[in-house]
Design a protein around this motif. Structure first.
Motif, PDB file in Angstrom:
ATOM      1  N   TYR A 287      -3.839 -12.955  38.087  1.00  0.00           N
ATOM      2  CA  TYR A 287      -3.219 -14.134  38.928  1.00  0.00           C
ATOM      3  C   TYR A 287      -3.210 -13.641  40.287  1.00  0.00           C
ATOM      4  CZ  TYR A 287      -2.995 -16.348  34.528  1.00  0.00           C
ATOM      5  OH  TYR A 287      -3.550 -17.069  33.135  1.00  0.00           O
TER       6      TYR A 287
ATOM      7  N   ASP B 198      -5.325 -28.866  32.010  1.00  0.00           N
ATOM      8  CA  ASP B 198      -5.316 -30.031  31.132  1.00  0.00           C
ATOM      9  C   ASP B 198      -5.869 -31.268  32.080  1.00  0.00           C
ATOM     10  OD1 ASP B 198      -3.392 -28.413  29.534  1.00  0.00           O
ATOM     11  OD2 ASP B 198      -1.768 -29.554  30.318  1.00  0.00           O
TER      12      ASP B 198
ATOM     13  N   SER C 234      -9.704 -24.959  30.504  1.00  0.00           N
ATOM     14  CA  SER C 234      -9.130 -24.999  31.657  1.00  0.00           C
ATOM     15  C   SER C 234      -7.908 -25.721  31.746  1.00  0.00           C
ATOM     16  CB  SER C 234     -10.101 -25.677  32.587  1.00  0.00           C
ATOM     17  OG  SER C 234     -10.530 -26.898  31.824  1.00  0.00           O
TER      18      SER C 234
ATOM     19  N   TRP D 230       0.669 -25.032  37.719  1.00  0.00           N
ATOM     20  CA  TRP D 230       0.108 -26.348  37.735  1.00  0.00           C
ATOM     21  C   TRP D 230       0.766 -27.232  36.897  1.00  0.00           C
ATOM     22  CZ3 TRP D 230      -1.822 -27.511  32.957  1.00  0.00           C
ATOM     23  CH2 TRP D 230      -2.221 -26.515  32.098  1.00  0.00           C
TER      24      TRP D 230
ATOM     25  N   HIS E 172       1.084 -17.807  17.265  1.00  0.00           N
ATOM     26  CA  HIS E 172       1.473 -19.167  16.832  1.00  0.00           C
ATOM     27  C   HIS E 172       1.686 -18.655  15.147  1.00  0.00           C
ATOM     28  CE1 HIS E 172       0.167 -20.362  20.866  1.00  0.00           C
ATOM     29  NE2 HIS E 172       1.391 -20.950  20.779  1.00  0.00           N
TER      30      HIS E 172
ATOM     31  N   ASN F 115      -3.150 -25.889  16.753  1.00  0.00           N
ATOM     32  CA  ASN F 115      -2.905 -24.738  16.277  1.00  0.00           C
ATOM     33  C   ASN F 115      -1.563 -24.662  15.338  1.00  0.00           C
ATOM     34  OD1 ASN F 115      -1.933 -24.874  18.756  1.00  0.00           O
ATOM     35  ND2 ASN F 115      -1.601 -22.547  18.898  1.00  0.00           N
TER      36      ASN F 115
ATOM     37  N   GLU G  65      -8.955 -27.023  23.932  1.00  0.00           N
ATOM     38  CA  GLU G  65      -7.697 -26.980  24.016  1.00  0.00           C
ATOM     39  C   GLU G  65      -6.780 -28.309  23.959  1.00  0.00           C
ATOM     40  OE1 GLU G  65      -5.270 -25.314  22.947  1.00  0.00           O
ATOM     41  OE2 GLU G  65      -6.184 -23.281  22.709  1.00  0.00           O
ATOM     42  N   LYS G  66      -5.440 -28.234  23.484  1.00  0.00           N
ATOM     43  CA  LYS G  66      -4.724 -29.343  23.681  1.00  0.00           C
ATOM     44  C   LYS G  66      -4.065 -29.285  25.152  1.00  0.00           C
ATOM     45  CE  LYS G  66      -1.021 -28.016  24.400  1.00  0.00           C
ATOM     46  NZ  LYS G  66      -0.571 -27.045  25.459  1.00  0.00           N
TER      47      LYS G  66
ATOM     48  N   HIS H 157       1.674 -32.273  28.049  1.00  0.00           N
ATOM     49  CA  HIS H 157       1.151 -31.081  27.942  1.00  0.00           C
ATOM     50  C   HIS H 157       1.840 -30.392  26.681  1.00  0.00           C
ATOM     51  CE1 HIS H 157       0.079 -26.987  28.919  1.00  0.00           C
ATOM     52  NE2 HIS H 157       1.290 -26.506  28.756  1.00  0.00           N
TER      53      HIS H 157
ATOM     54  N   HIS I 116     -10.122 -31.005  31.429  1.00  0.00           N
ATOM     55  CA  HIS I 116     -10.760 -31.033  30.110  1.00  0.00           C
ATOM     56  C   HIS I 116     -11.762 -32.069  30.195  1.00  0.00           C
ATOM     57  CE1 HIS I 116      -7.029 -28.923  28.055  1.00  0.00           C
ATOM     58  NE2 HIS I 116      -7.549 -28.281  28.993  1.00  0.00           N
TER      59      HIS I 116
ATOM     60  N   TYR J 211     -15.295 -31.559  31.369  1.00  0.00           N
ATOM     61  CA  TYR J 211     -16.369 -30.741  30.704  1.00  0.00           C
ATOM     62  C   TYR J 211     -16.380 -31.164  29.131  1.00  0.00           C
ATOM     63  CZ  TYR J 211     -15.007 -27.955  34.812  1.00  0.00           C
ATOM     64  OH  TYR J 211     -14.857 -27.514  35.846  1.00  0.00           O
TER      65      TYR J 211
ATOM     66  N   ASP K  72     -15.348 -20.389  35.373  1.00  0.00           N
ATOM     67  CA  ASP K  72     -13.994 -20.761  35.797  1.00  0.00           C
ATOM     68  C   ASP K  72     -14.113 -21.109  37.332  1.00  0.00           C
ATOM     69  OD1 ASP K  72     -10.683 -20.093  34.747  1.00  0.00           O
ATOM     70  OD2 ASP K  72     -11.144 -20.331  37.109  1.00  0.00           O
TER      71      ASP K  72
ATOM     72  N   TYR L 121      -4.263 -20.263  43.706  1.00  0.00           N
ATOM     73  CA  TYR L 121      -3.347 -20.589  42.514  1.00  0.00           C
ATOM     74  C   TYR L 121      -2.235 -19.386  42.512  1.00  0.00           C
ATOM     75  CZ  TYR L 121      -2.331 -20.658  37.409  1.00  0.00           C
ATOM     76  OH  TYR L 121      -1.705 -20.708  35.989  1.00  0.00           O
TER      77      TYR L 121
ATOM     78  N   SER M 212      -4.873 -17.269  30.667  1.00  0.00           N
ATOM     79  CA  SER M 212      -4.472 -16.519  29.742  1.00  0.00           C
ATOM     80  C   SER M 212      -4.864 -17.119  28.284  1.00  0.00           C
ATOM     81  CB  SER M 212      -2.978 -16.954  29.867  1.00  0.00           C
ATOM     82  OG  SER M 212      -2.177 -16.901  28.728  1.00  0.00           O
ATOM     83  N   ARG M 213      -4.968 -18.596  28.127  1.00  0.00           N
ATOM     84  CA  ARG M 213      -5.286 -19.003  26.584  1.00  0.00           C
ATOM     85  C   ARG M 213      -6.596 -18.568  26.383  1.00  0.00           C
ATOM     86  NH1 ARG M 213      -3.238 -19.947  21.873  1.00  0.00           N
ATOM     87  NH2 ARG M 213      -3.929 -21.554  20.854  1.00  0.00           N
TER      88      ARG M 213
ATOM     89  N   ARG N  66     -11.316 -14.578  38.459  1.00  0.00           N
ATOM     90  CA  ARG N  66     -10.656 -14.230  37.129  1.00  0.00           C
ATOM     91  C   ARG N  66     -11.731 -14.428  36.167  1.00  0.00           C
ATOM     92  NH1 ARG N  66      -6.213 -16.953  38.486  1.00  0.00           N
ATOM     93  NH2 ARG N  66      -7.015 -19.002  38.356  1.00  0.00           N
TER      94      ARG N  66
HETATM   95  N1  NAD Z   1      -2.593 -24.346  21.795  1.00  0.00           N
HETATM   96  C1  NAD Z   1      -1.640 -23.475  22.514  1.00  0.00           C
HETATM   97  O1  NAD Z   1      -0.684 -23.151  22.145  1.00  0.00           O
HETATM   98  C2  NAD Z   1      -2.011 -23.409  23.892  1.00  0.00           C
HETATM   99  C3  NAD Z   1      -1.096 -22.255  24.668  1.00  0.00           C
HETATM  100  C4  NAD Z   1      -1.183 -22.102  26.094  1.00  0.00           C
HETATM  101  C5  NAD Z   1      -2.199 -23.117  26.723  1.00  0.00           C
HETATM  102  N2  NAD Z   1      -2.888 -24.050  26.073  1.00  0.00           N
HETATM  103  C6  NAD Z   1      -3.749 -24.771  26.872  1.00  0.00           C
HETATM  104  O2  NAD Z   1      -4.906 -23.855  27.454  1.00  0.00           O
HETATM  105  C7  NAD Z   1      -5.332 -24.444  28.619  1.00  0.00           C
HETATM  106  C8  NAD Z   1      -5.385 -23.340  29.599  1.00  0.00           C
HETATM  107  O3  NAD Z   1      -3.861 -22.836  29.856  1.00  0.00           O
HETATM  108  P1  NAD Z   1      -3.491 -21.289  30.397  1.00  0.00           P
HETATM  109  O4  NAD Z   1      -1.909 -21.348  29.922  1.00  0.00           O
HETATM  110  O5  NAD Z   1      -4.557 -20.497  30.116  1.00  0.00           O
HETATM  111  O6  NAD Z   1      -3.514 -21.622  31.737  1.00  0.00           O
HETATM  112  P2  NAD Z   1      -4.059 -20.706  32.908  1.00  0.00           P
HETATM  113  O7  NAD Z   1      -3.376 -21.261  34.306  1.00  0.00           O
HETATM  114  O8  NAD Z   1      -3.634 -19.400  32.647  1.00  0.00           O
HETATM  115  O9  NAD Z   1      -5.715 -20.831  33.128  1.00  0.00           O
HETATM  116  C9  NAD Z   1      -6.239 -22.240  33.544  1.00  0.00           C
HETATM  117  C10 NAD Z   1      -7.577 -21.774  33.880  1.00  0.00           C
HETATM  118  O10 NAD Z   1      -8.383 -23.057  34.444  1.00  0.00           O
HETATM  119  C11 NAD Z   1      -9.017 -22.791  35.496  1.00  0.00           C
HETATM  120  N3  NAD Z   1      -9.393 -24.027  36.133  1.00  0.00           N
HETATM  121  C12 NAD Z   1      -8.549 -24.640  37.165  1.00  0.00           C
HETATM  122  N4  NAD Z   1      -9.332 -25.758  37.506  1.00  0.00           N
HETATM  123  C13 NAD Z   1     -10.343 -25.725  36.751  1.00  0.00           C
HETATM  124  C14 NAD Z   1     -11.712 -26.604  36.768  1.00  0.00           C
HETATM  125  N5  NAD Z   1     -11.727 -27.916  37.753  1.00  0.00           N
HETATM  126  N6  NAD Z   1     -12.682 -26.121  36.188  1.00  0.00           N
HETATM  127  C15 NAD Z   1     -12.507 -25.092  35.443  1.00  0.00           C
HETATM  128  N7  NAD Z   1     -11.781 -24.054  35.504  1.00  0.00           N
HETATM  129  C16 NAD Z   1     -10.557 -24.527  36.042  1.00  0.00           C
HETATM  130  C17 NAD Z   1      -7.930 -21.828  36.284  1.00  0.00           C
HETATM  131  O11 NAD Z   1      -8.788 -21.345  37.627  1.00  0.00           O
HETATM  132  C18 NAD Z   1      -7.605 -20.927  35.439  1.00  0.00           C
HETATM  133  O12 NAD Z   1      -8.167 -19.920  35.181  1.00  0.00           O
HETATM  134  C19 NAD Z   1      -4.594 -25.510  28.887  1.00  0.00           C
HETATM  135  O13 NAD Z   1      -5.206 -26.937  28.692  1.00  0.00           O
HETATM  136  C20 NAD Z   1      -3.379 -25.445  28.130  1.00  0.00           C
HETATM  137  O14 NAD Z   1      -2.655 -26.709  27.763  1.00  0.00           O
HETATM  138  C21 NAD Z   1      -2.925 -24.005  24.613  1.00  0.00           C
END
Ligand code: NAD
Length: 409
Positions: free
Chosen positions: A247, A77, A75, A169, A349, A126, A97-98, A182, A80, A83, A37, A256, A12-13, A42
């Motif tokens: 998803y 947390d 990806s 997760w 945000h 952000n 990302e954080k 997180h 991270h 990569y 990914d 997942y 999503s992010r 996805r």
């Molecule tokens: N700054 C913000 O406001 C904000 C908001 C939401 C999420 N985030 C951050 O963004 C990141 C993603 O969150 P999300 O909400 O999109 O979660 P999500 O679950 O929608 O997406 C996570 C993705 O990571 C993939 N993934 C899992 N393990 C992996 C690996 N080993 N290698 C590569 N890809 C892998 C999953 O398949 C999935 O597509 C997180 O770090 C979260 O903390 C930040």
């Protein structure tokens, strides 16, 4: 010249913060050359939405083939660091990302990689770009309450946003570091940045009081749950087209499950948390986070040598209705009160997402408040949460320095 950028993560992010803007409004600044990914379904779904950007089956091949200037990491947390380190070691700048990562060991490895590579790591805080937060920073920097000595922060997640962390997760410490890493990394970063201070000592309590095995009527996931009619936290994965495509339709690939029961046994993070922090300059922070509140928002009081500042924002619940501006209230020792009303902006945000992207990918934008955050800010905010996790597990005060292996940043 456009930056060649690859993206890790297709959730999503990654989609709304990076991939969609790369393929549209940032097209003049970014050449989006690869997407990876672990879940290829996805990744392909996202690629189709973004002009069929090349999807790679592994990160190394993507780096060798696409030869990017910048790696963006969005990806889960706890992945991270892999990569970030590989990106830096390949000679790329990295934007993550954080939270930067989830514990002290991974944090040290990231800092070492940044030092040896000579490349730059950016952490996308952000919240620093929300106009209200930026105005507070500006006023504190002008010394409106003198030197800040104490911050009191109460953060509330409601039963919509808060519950969502317990479905996937995030609900396991090994994947997210729990909400104290997180989620709170944002809040600790804001306080560290506002106070311009470095954390030193951390003590915390944490408990799973509402979610987890605290309810008899529970199942494994909402889709098949016998209690879905009665459960107020029922999450309909099929109703939302994005949830369905990204998803539900992709489950077969990696298992997942996006709608796991928030009351299931395996949850090992906390929903009720209190943290005390002492900073190197002697300032103190008293922080709480509750993830099952009836309304969503936060309240902070900052006390300095020359007065007190009160700030707050409510995002759901009765107090959020019809709010067009947010107030900063300053009380001086002589009783004088000054208020500033900051209009609430639209966008992700509070418009923070868009401003952050412009600063990172367009460059040349002045940064008088120091909003662009690097690895030190990333480390100091996540380490408060990681130290809090150790403190809760071991019942003791934890030093930030021990998580850094005795080293100073
Ligand atoms: N700054 C913000 O406001 C904000 C908001 C939401 C999420 N985030 C951050 O963004 C990141 C993603 O969150 P999300 O909400 O999109 O979660 P999500 O679950 O929608 O997406 C996570 C993705 O990571 C993939 N993934 C899992 N393990 C992996 C690996 N080993 N290698 C590569 N890809 C892998 C999953 O398949 C999935 O597509 C997180 O770090 C979260 O903390 C930040």
């Amino acid at each position: 010249m456009r930056k060649k950028v690859v993206l890790v993560g297709a959730g999503s992010r990654a989609r709304y913060m990076f991939a969609k803007p790369f393929a549209a409004e940032l097209k003049d600044a970014v050449e989006f050359v690869g997407l990876y990914d672990v879940n290829q379904i996805r990744a392909r779904t996202l690629s189709e939405e973004c002009g069929n950007v090349p999807v790679f089956q592994d990160f190394r091949t993507m780096m060798e083939t696409a030869r990017p200037d910048t790696v963006v990491v969005a990806s889960t947390d706890a992945t991270h660091h892999e990569y970030i380190i590989a990106g830096l070691d390949t000679g790329c700048d990295v934007v993550t990302e954080k939270p930067m990562t989830t514990d002290g060991d991974k944090c040290r490895a990231i800092l070492a990689a940044e030092r040896r590579s000579g490349r730059k790591l950016t952490v996308t805080f952000n919240l620093r770009f929300v106009p209200y937060m930026a105005r507070v920073k500006e006023l504190l920097r002008q010394g409106v309450i003198g030197q800040v000595q104490h911050a009191s922060v109460d953060w509330f997640l409601d039963r919509s946003h808060g519950a969502d962390y317990f479905r996937r997760w995030h609900s396991q410490l090994e994947h997210s570091g729990g909400l104290l890493v997180h989620k709170s990394t944002h809040h600790f970063d804001i306080v560290n940045w506002w106070m311009d201070a470095t954390p030193e000592l951390v003590h915390a309590f944490g408990r799973l009081a509402f979610y987890g095995p605290n309810r008899e009527a529970r199942g494994s996931r909402c889709l098949t749950c016998a209690h879905k009619q009665a459960c107020e936290l029922y999450f309909d994965l099929e109703r939302n087209d994005l949830h369905n495509r990204y998803y539900l339709q992709a489950e077969g690939e990696d298992g997942y499950i996006r709608d796991k029961c928030v009351f299931r046994d395996e949850i090992d993070i906390y929903d009720t948390m209190s943290v005390q922090v002492r900073y190197q300059n002697g300032a103190q922070l008293s922080y709480s986070l509750v993830a099952y509140s009836p309304e969503e928002g936060w309240k902070m009081t900052l006390t300095g040598t020359e007065g007190r500042m009160e700030v707050a924002a409510m995002h759901s619940g009765p107090l959020s209705k019809g709010v067009h501006s947010e107030r900063i209230r300053i009380i001086k020792p002589n009783g004088e009160t000054v208020s500033y009303d900051i209009p609430v902006s639209g966008g992700g945000h509070g418009g923070g997402d868009e401003r952050l992207l412009d600063m990172i990918f367009r460059g040349g934008i002045p940064d008088p408040l120091g909003q662009h955050a690097g690895s030190t800010a990333g480390a100091m905010s996540l380490l408060i949460g990681a130290a809090a996790n150790v403190s809760i597990a071991e019942g003791r005060v934890v030093t930030i320095q021990e998580l850094l292996g005795g080293n100073k940043i």
